[in-house]
Design a protein around this motif. Structure first.
Motif, PDB file in Angstrom:
ATOM      1  N   CYS A 112       0.927  -1.512   0.200  1.00  0.00           N
ATOM      2  CA  CYS A 112       0.127  -0.053  -0.333  1.00  0.00           C
ATOM      3  C   CYS A 112       0.603   1.204   0.319  1.00  0.00           C
ATOM      4  O   CYS A 112       2.221   1.253   0.186  1.00  0.00           O
ATOM      5  CB  CYS A 112      -1.260   0.309   1.293  1.00  0.00           C
ATOM      6  SG  CYS A 112      -1.740  -1.805   0.704  1.00  0.00           S
ATOM      7  N   SER A 146       2.636  -2.272   4.186  1.00  0.00           N
ATOM      8  CA  SER A 146       1.861  -3.172   3.205  1.00  0.00           C
ATOM      9  C   SER A 146       1.707  -4.444   4.189  1.00  0.00           C
ATOM     10  O   SER A 146       1.324  -4.205   5.930  1.00  0.00           O
ATOM     11  CB  SER A 146       3.740  -4.539   3.301  1.00  0.00           C
ATOM     12  OG  SER A 146       4.305  -3.942   2.095  1.00  0.00           O
ATOM     13  N   CYS A 201      -3.403  -0.130  -2.451  1.00  0.00           N
ATOM     14  CA  CYS A 201      -3.332  -1.142  -2.502  1.00  0.00           C
ATOM     15  C   CYS A 201      -3.124  -1.848  -3.943  1.00  0.00           C
ATOM     16  O   CYS A 201      -3.598  -2.014  -4.356  1.00  0.00           O
ATOM     17  CB  CYS A 201      -3.341  -1.592  -1.375  1.00  0.00           C
ATOM     18  SG  CYS A 201      -4.064  -1.214  -0.104  1.00  0.00           S
TER      19      CYS A 201
END
Length: 210
Positions: free
Chosen positions: A45, A49, A108
């Motif tokens: 993202c 993460s 993401c």
């Protein structure tokens, strides 16, 4: 003479009994259902993460890169999978997701799934592939082409492109005749109005060749 016949008869009964026991054990083993897989996806993202592990059809465990974890529950969404809990949510649509924490949204992208190491040599494709075992006899493979489209291959060699469809929760894709509704590690595959219950068998990255 009678004693000898009695001994032979007793021995034959014993052999038949042992054979029956062996057959029952074999039958029991052959009917044992293979445990289904659990889908785990890792996303990168904007600021962190996150790893999302499907615990059931309506619950996931989300773990940030700093080790902090949240148990989230599936909620209603217009499309895709959306999970919420404890001020955190993630909305997954195919290979992309939106992660929200403290009111801040982050875009993401999926970077890994739990079976990436089991790919059949295809290292260039980045699409999520999921294989489901449907009603114990047919495998269904689903490739996420984008946030609102999947490609589906059935166990008989047919391939279909399906578009995102409205569902109360989970991911649903359809072309009007064929549809698949996925919720975590389970799915319902529908063909010609007939439903088949499916369990996730494996995941990875790759593509369905037409």
């Amino acid at each position: 003479m009678k004693s000898t016949k009695k001994i032979i008869l007793t021995a034959l009964i014993g052999v038949l009994a042992l054979g029956s026991i062996g057959y029952a054990a074999t039958k029991k083993t052959s009917n044992k259902k293979v445990a289904s897989a659990k889908l785990t996806r890792k996303f990168t993202c904007d600021n962190r993460s996150v790893t999302v592990e499907n615990l059931s059809t309506d619950r996931v465990k989300l773990t940030e890169s700093n080790g902090k974890s949240y148990n989230l529950k599936l909620t209603r969404s217009a499309s895709g999978e959306e999970y919420k809990g404890n001020g955190v949510s993630i909305h997954i649509k195919g290979n992309e997701a939106a992660f929200t924490k403290n009111g801040q949204d982050e875009a993401c992208s999926m970077t890994q799934s739990n079976a990436d190491n089991n790919n059949s040599g295809n290292t260039t494709a980045s699409h999520l592939l999921r294989k489901f075992d449907c009603d114990g006899y047919q495998d269904i493979t689903v490739e996420n082409l984008s946030t609102d489209k999947v490609r589906l291959a059935d166990g008989y060699g047919s391939i279909y492109d399906l578009n995102s469809a409205v569902a109360a929760s989970g991911e649903k894709y359809s072309n009007g005749n064929i549809s698949i509704h996925m919720k975590g590690n389970e799915a319902v595959y529908t063909e010609n109005g007939k439903d088949k219950s499916c369990s996730l068998k494996s995941t990875g990255k790759g593509s369905i060749e037409q």
